[in-house]
Design a protein around this motif. Structure first.
Motif, PDB file in Angstrom:
ATOM      1  N   LYS A  34     117.233 -21.832  67.196  1.00  0.00           N
ATOM      2  CA  LYS A  34     116.952 -23.262  67.079  1.00  0.00           C
ATOM      3  C   LYS A  34     117.807 -24.076  68.036  1.00  0.00           C
ATOM      4  O   LYS A  34     117.339 -25.044  68.634  1.00  0.00           O
ATOM      5  CB  LYS A  34     117.200 -23.729  65.642  1.00  0.00           C
ATOM      6  CG  LYS A  34     116.192 -23.232  64.632  1.00  0.00           C
ATOM      7  CD  LYS A  34     116.545 -23.778  63.261  1.00  0.00           C
ATOM      8  CE  LYS A  34     115.547 -23.345  62.213  1.00  0.00           C
ATOM      9  NZ  LYS A  34     115.898 -23.870  60.867  1.00  0.00           N
ATOM     10  N   SER A  91     113.263 -18.320  66.127  1.00  0.00           N
ATOM     11  CA  SER A  91     113.487 -19.108  64.919  1.00  0.00           C
ATOM     12  C   SER A  91     113.048 -20.527  65.264  1.00  0.00           C
ATOM     13  O   SER A  91     113.688 -21.210  66.065  1.00  0.00           O
ATOM     14  CB  SER A  91     114.971 -19.079  64.517  1.00  0.00           C
ATOM     15  OG  SER A  91     115.193 -19.914  63.401  1.00  0.00           O
ATOM     16  N   SER A 117     113.101 -19.095  60.649  1.00  0.00           N
ATOM     17  CA  SER A 117     112.219 -20.243  60.469  1.00  0.00           C
ATOM     18  C   SER A 117     110.901 -19.952  61.177  1.00  0.00           C
ATOM     19  O   SER A 117     110.873 -19.738  62.387  1.00  0.00           O
ATOM     20  CB  SER A 117     112.872 -21.503  61.045  1.00  0.00           C
ATOM     21  OG  SER A 117     112.072 -22.635  60.811  1.00  0.00           O
ATOM     22  N   ASN A 129     111.154 -13.429  57.074  1.00  0.00           N
ATOM     23  CA  ASN A 129     111.970 -14.349  56.297  1.00  0.00           C
ATOM     24  C   ASN A 129     113.315 -13.698  56.010  1.00  0.00           C
ATOM     25  O   ASN A 129     113.382 -12.486  55.785  1.00  0.00           O
ATOM     26  CB  ASN A 129     111.288 -14.666  54.966  1.00  0.00           C
ATOM     27  CG  ASN A 129     110.141 -15.643  55.115  1.00  0.00           C
ATOM     28  OD1 ASN A 129     110.318 -16.746  55.617  1.00  0.00           O
ATOM     29  ND2 ASN A 129     108.957 -15.240  54.680  1.00  0.00           N
ATOM     30  N   ALA A 163     111.468 -28.258  59.896  1.00  0.00           N
ATOM     31  CA  ALA A 163     111.932 -26.869  59.809  1.00  0.00           C
ATOM     32  C   ALA A 163     111.152 -26.124  58.729  1.00  0.00           C
ATOM     33  O   ALA A 163     111.234 -26.460  57.547  1.00  0.00           O
ATOM     34  CB  ALA A 163     113.425 -26.819  59.520  1.00  0.00           C
ATOM     35  N   THR A 164     110.402 -25.111  59.132  1.00  0.00           N
ATOM     36  CA  THR A 164     109.529 -24.393  58.214  1.00  0.00           C
ATOM     37  C   THR A 164     110.283 -23.824  57.031  1.00  0.00           C
ATOM     38  O   THR A 164     109.880 -23.990  55.869  1.00  0.00           O
ATOM     39  CB  THR A 164     108.837 -23.225  58.947  1.00  0.00           C
ATOM     40  OG1 THR A 164     108.362 -23.681  60.209  1.00  0.00           O
ATOM     41  CG2 THR A 164     107.683 -22.688  58.138  1.00  0.00           C
ATOM     42  N   ASN A 165     111.375 -23.131  57.315  1.00  0.00           N
ATOM     43  CA  ASN A 165     112.097 -22.458  56.231  1.00  0.00           C
ATOM     44  C   ASN A 165     112.724 -23.463  55.276  1.00  0.00           C
ATOM     45  O   ASN A 165     112.613 -23.326  54.054  1.00  0.00           O
ATOM     46  CB  ASN A 165     113.151 -21.503  56.786  1.00  0.00           C
ATOM     47  CG  ASN A 165     114.117 -22.147  57.766  1.00  0.00           C
ATOM     48  OD1 ASN A 165     113.930 -23.266  58.230  1.00  0.00           O
ATOM     49  ND2 ASN A 165     115.185 -21.437  58.084  1.00  0.00           N
ATOM     50  N   GLN A 166     113.374 -24.502  55.800  1.00  0.00           N
ATOM     51  CA  GLN A 166     114.021 -25.494  54.953  1.00  0.00           C
ATOM     52  C   GLN A 166     113.010 -26.162  54.014  1.00  0.00           C
ATOM     53  O   GLN A 166     113.255 -26.314  52.812  1.00  0.00           O
ATOM     54  CB  GLN A 166     114.691 -26.566  55.825  1.00  0.00           C
ATOM     55  CG  GLN A 166     115.686 -26.040  56.825  1.00  0.00           C
ATOM     56  CD  GLN A 166     117.059 -25.823  56.242  1.00  0.00           C
ATOM     57  OE1 GLN A 166     117.493 -26.577  55.394  1.00  0.00           O
ATOM     58  NE2 GLN A 166     117.745 -24.782  56.680  1.00  0.00           N
TER      59      GLN A 166
END
Length: 331
Positions: A34, A91, A117, A129, A163-166
């Motif tokens: 990132k 990411s 991410s 993930n 942010a996809t993961n967040q």
């Protein structure tokens, strides 16, 4: 030398070169993060380099923008396409904005995976993930709830709003609140963009706007350090607990001084190792990314891809005063 002898000599030289095996080029895998200067990703790069050494004939190109933006990553992706790398493991700062550039890379024969991410499925072959999304969401709330027996107001300081993961972790956290943590009141979610200065300002804003705030939850290694420093600087230790996802080496001092009771994280070294291990298998056709496929991640174990070609590496691990000294020496 006669023309005939010249021709015979040239033929002999050609035969020698034809009989000599060409030196194989290393498999070039770009680990795109990132942003550079982030301890989490620096630790992931250690694992990536470890995987490259273990596999052999692999060159890891560790790269990322200076700030966590999709535009910066797109520029880097285009550069990697021009360099003709064999694989890109990224990411993502944005799940959708990167898709056109990554599709271009795949059209050029470059293997593309996302890790940490994710990228939208059409922009990658698979996604790794760090852990199960629902489990992470529950974990970050539990880290606060465990030290609030009577409940109270909490706020989330996230990374970027894209942010996809967040975002997935936060949605999972919201879903589990009514059933498992009814006394915990999530007052707001703010975004520090994985930037230390902005995260610091957002943490200060949370404290000023919510006088009954009992905990700040930051599921980002940049944000959690910033929030803990604010709590320390404002003499709020014992009044506001900072928790979330943190690198032990960066966060030990805040466990020691009481600004935080506990945090959690998976091993970023293992995550970088696993990303390179998977990218190499796909780039060399030793494995295929398809639903149900079981793929090796070397010393870390094995993952099984779901219907979206995504998999989870491991459960989060809790760090508190009992163990953070030990792990702070590792990552």
């Amino acid at each position: 030398m006669s023309i005939v002898r010249k021709l015979l000599a040239a033929a002999a030289i050609t035969a020698v070169f034809a009989a000599t095996p060409a030196m194989a080029e290393p498999v070039k895998i770009a680990l795109v993060v990132k942003s550079l200067g982030n301890g989490f990703f620096d630790a992931a790069n250690k694992g990536a380099q470890e995987a490259a050494k273990e596999i052999g004939d692999v060159e890891v190109i560790y790269t990322g923008p200076t700030s966590a933006t999709a535009e910066g990553q797109i520029e880097i992706i285009n550069s990697l396409i021009a360099q003709q790398v064999d694989a890109i493991a990224i990411s993502a700062n944005d799940p959708d904005a990167l898709v056109p550039a990554l599709k271009k890379a795949m059209d050029r024969g470059i293997t593309v995976i996302s890790w940490d991410s994710g990228v939208a499925p059409e922009g990658r072959e698979m996604h790794l993930n760090p852990s199960d999304t629902d489990l992470i969401g529950e974990t970050i709330i539990k880290l606060a709830a465990d030290y609030l027996p009577e409940g109270g107001d909490v706020a989330i300081l996230s990374a970027s709003s894209t942010a996809t993961n967040q975002n997935a972790w936060i949605e999972a956290a919201k879903k589990v609140l009514p059933e498992k943590f009814p006394n915990i009141n999530l007052v707001t979610v703010v975004y520090g963009d994985d930037d230390s200065v902005k995260s610091t300002n957002e943490a200060k804003g949370l404290i000023a706007s919510h006088p009954n705030l009992k905990a700040i939850i930051a599921p980002t290694t940049v944000g959690v350090v910033a929030a803990a420093q604010v709590v320390t600087d404002q003499n709020l230790i014992g009044k506001i607990n900072v928790t979330g996802l943190a690198l032990p080496s960066e966060f030990k001092k805040f466990i020691d001084n009481g600004a935080s009771q506990a945090v959690a994280l998976w091993n970023p070294i293992d995550l970088g190792y696993s990303a390179v291990y998977l990218a190499h298998q796909l780039a060399t056709d030793k494995a295929e990314a398809k639903p149900g496929a079981k793929l090796s991640i070397g010393r870390v174990g094995e993952v099984t891809l779901d219907e979206t070609n995504a998999a989870a590496m491991a459960a989060p691990f809790k760090f508190d005063k009992s163990n953070i000294e030990e792990f702070s020496k590792i990552y």
